[in-house]
Design a protein around this motif. Structure first.
Motif, PDB file in Angstrom:
ATOM      1  N   VAL A  58       0.853  -1.188   0.000  1.00 17.23           N
ATOM      2  CA  VAL A  58       0.000   0.000   0.000  1.00 17.23           C
ATOM      3  C   VAL A  58       0.888   1.238   0.000  1.00 17.23           C
ATOM      4  O   VAL A  58       1.789   1.366   0.831  1.00 17.23           O
ATOM      5  N   THR A  70      -4.022   7.339  -2.217  1.00 20.09           N
ATOM      6  CA  THR A  70      -3.518   6.018  -1.896  1.00 20.09           C
ATOM      7  C   THR A  70      -3.719   5.090  -3.078  1.00 20.09           C
ATOM      8  O   THR A  70      -4.587   5.325  -3.924  1.00 20.09           O
ATOM      9  N   SER A  72      -2.736   0.595  -4.059  1.00 18.91           N
ATOM     10  CA  SER A  72      -2.052  -0.604  -3.584  1.00 18.91           C
ATOM     11  C   SER A  72      -1.848  -1.596  -4.712  1.00 18.91           C
ATOM     12  O   SER A  72      -2.529  -1.548  -5.739  1.00 18.91           O
TER      13      SER A  72
END
Length: 151
Positions: A58, A70, A72
């Protein structure tokens, strides 16, 4: 704008959750009804983020120590790419995806896949991802996309 990208830490879980929920409510809500948004939000509570930190790579993008995005990597699949709506269109998502692609290549993957929301399909297409097929989870449409990685 000096965006920093780094591996997420446990202490980032609440801020990651807040960023994702804000993005779902403000950006994705244009393409999905409230009941789908509410169901998806359940997958991104801080406790779920903490679990993701043990299962995936992540990344977070920060601006002046504030998490603004963000993404991942789960094997060869990009997951959970969310950019705070206040920072969309500024290249933050592109920077994150460049880092994700580097991680995938460093791991030895030649193909990167992403289950895209309707909202993000154009973003991934602009990065060279091609639509493979649609998948439906009840009324939620997801576009499966892929990109060959160049070394």
């Amino acid at each position: 704008m000096d965006i920093q990208i780094h591996i997420a830490r446990d202490a980032d879980a609440s801020a990651i959750s807040e960023t994702i929920i804000k993005t779902l409510r403000e950006s994705n809500a244009r393409d999905y009804p409230p009941e789908i948004i509410d169901r998806v939000i359940e997958s991104f509570l801080p406790s779920k983020i903490l679990r993701f930190l043990t299962e995936r790579q992540v990344l977070v993008a920060t601006l002046e120590s504030q998490i603004v995005a963000t993404a991942s990597l789960d094997q060869d699949v990009v997951r959970s790419v969310f950019v705070d709506p206040d920072f969309q269109g500024m290249g933050v998502g592109r920077q994150l995806m460049k880092s994700i692609q580097s991680l995938a290549m460093d791991t030895g993957f030649n193909l990167l896949r992403v289950p895209s929301s309707v909202t993000a399909e154009g973003f991934y297409a602009s990065l060279g991802f091609k639509k493979i097929r649609d998948e439906f989870h009840q009324a939620e449409r997801t576009i499966i996309m892929a990109k060959k990685l160049k070394r």
